[in-house]
Structure formats: C-alpha cells, structure tokens
Design a protein around this motif. Structure first.
Motif, mmCIF file in Angstrom:
data_model
loop_
_atom_site.group_PDB
_atom_site.id
_atom_site.type_symbol
_atom_site.label_atom_id
_atom_site.label_comp_id
_atom_site.label_asym_id
_atom_site.label_seq_id
_atom_site.Cartn_x
_atom_site.Cartn_y
_atom_site.Cartn_z
ATOM 1 N N UNK A 82 1.027 -1.184 0.087
ATOM 2 C CA UNK A 82 -0.094 -0.035 0.194
ATOM 3 C C UNK A 82 0.720 1.258 0.045
ATOM 4 N N UNK A 83 1.991 1.143 0.633
ATOM 5 C CA UNK A 83 3.034 2.406 0.465
ATOM 6 C C UNK A 83 3.557 2.588 -0.743
ATOM 7 N N UNK A 84 3.583 1.402 -1.416
ATOM 8 C CA UNK A 84 4.127 1.561 -2.829
ATOM 9 C C UNK A 84 3.296 2.123 -3.718
ATOM 10 N N UNK A 85 1.918 1.760 -3.717
ATOM 11 C CA UNK A 85 0.937 1.972 -4.364
ATOM 12 C C UNK A 85 0.508 3.669 -4.201
ATOM 13 N N UNK A 86 0.671 4.159 -2.861
ATOM 14 C CA UNK A 86 0.369 5.580 -2.468
ATOM 15 C C UNK A 86 1.545 6.434 -3.026
ATOM 16 N N UNK A 87 2.684 5.825 -3.211
ATOM 17 C CA UNK A 87 3.875 6.539 -3.765
ATOM 18 C C UNK A 87 3.714 6.741 -5.216
#
Length: 64
Positions: A6-11
C-alpha cells in the motif's frame, strides 16, 4: 496485502498525480492551448466558440 504494498501504491499514485498536474500546467502556459471558462477543457487556436461546450470564448466578438 501488507503495508509495503500500500505504501508503494501510494507513492506511485502520488507521483502520477504530480506528473498529470505538471502536464496540465505546461499545457496551460503554452501559447497553443487555451482553457474554456465554461467547461474547463483545453482547445487550440483562435476560435470564437468552444469546440467542446459551444460557449463563447472570444473576447472581442460581434457574433452572439
């Protein structure tokens, strides 16, 4: 799904949003494109009426 995904998707989503915003600002600053005050879509060239919504966009027009 873990928090790293989810952090990767957000970035990547944030970078994509910044890129799209940058392209819109560059298009607006260039002399080729203008933005319709009625529908906020971009059009090219000196036109009297917006090709998308038909609203009057020319400032000194006698055709009404």
């Amino acid at each position: 799904m873990n928090w790293r995904f989810w952090l990767l998707v957000l970035v990547f989503g944030g970078l994509l949003a910044l890129g799209v915003r940058y392209l819109f600002l560059q298009r607006q600053k260039s002399g080729d494109f203008h933005q319709c005050p009625h529908c906020r879509s971009f059009y090219r060239g000196p036109v009297t009426y917006c090709p998308h919504c038909g609203g009057l966009v020319a400032r000194g027009s006698n055709r009404r």
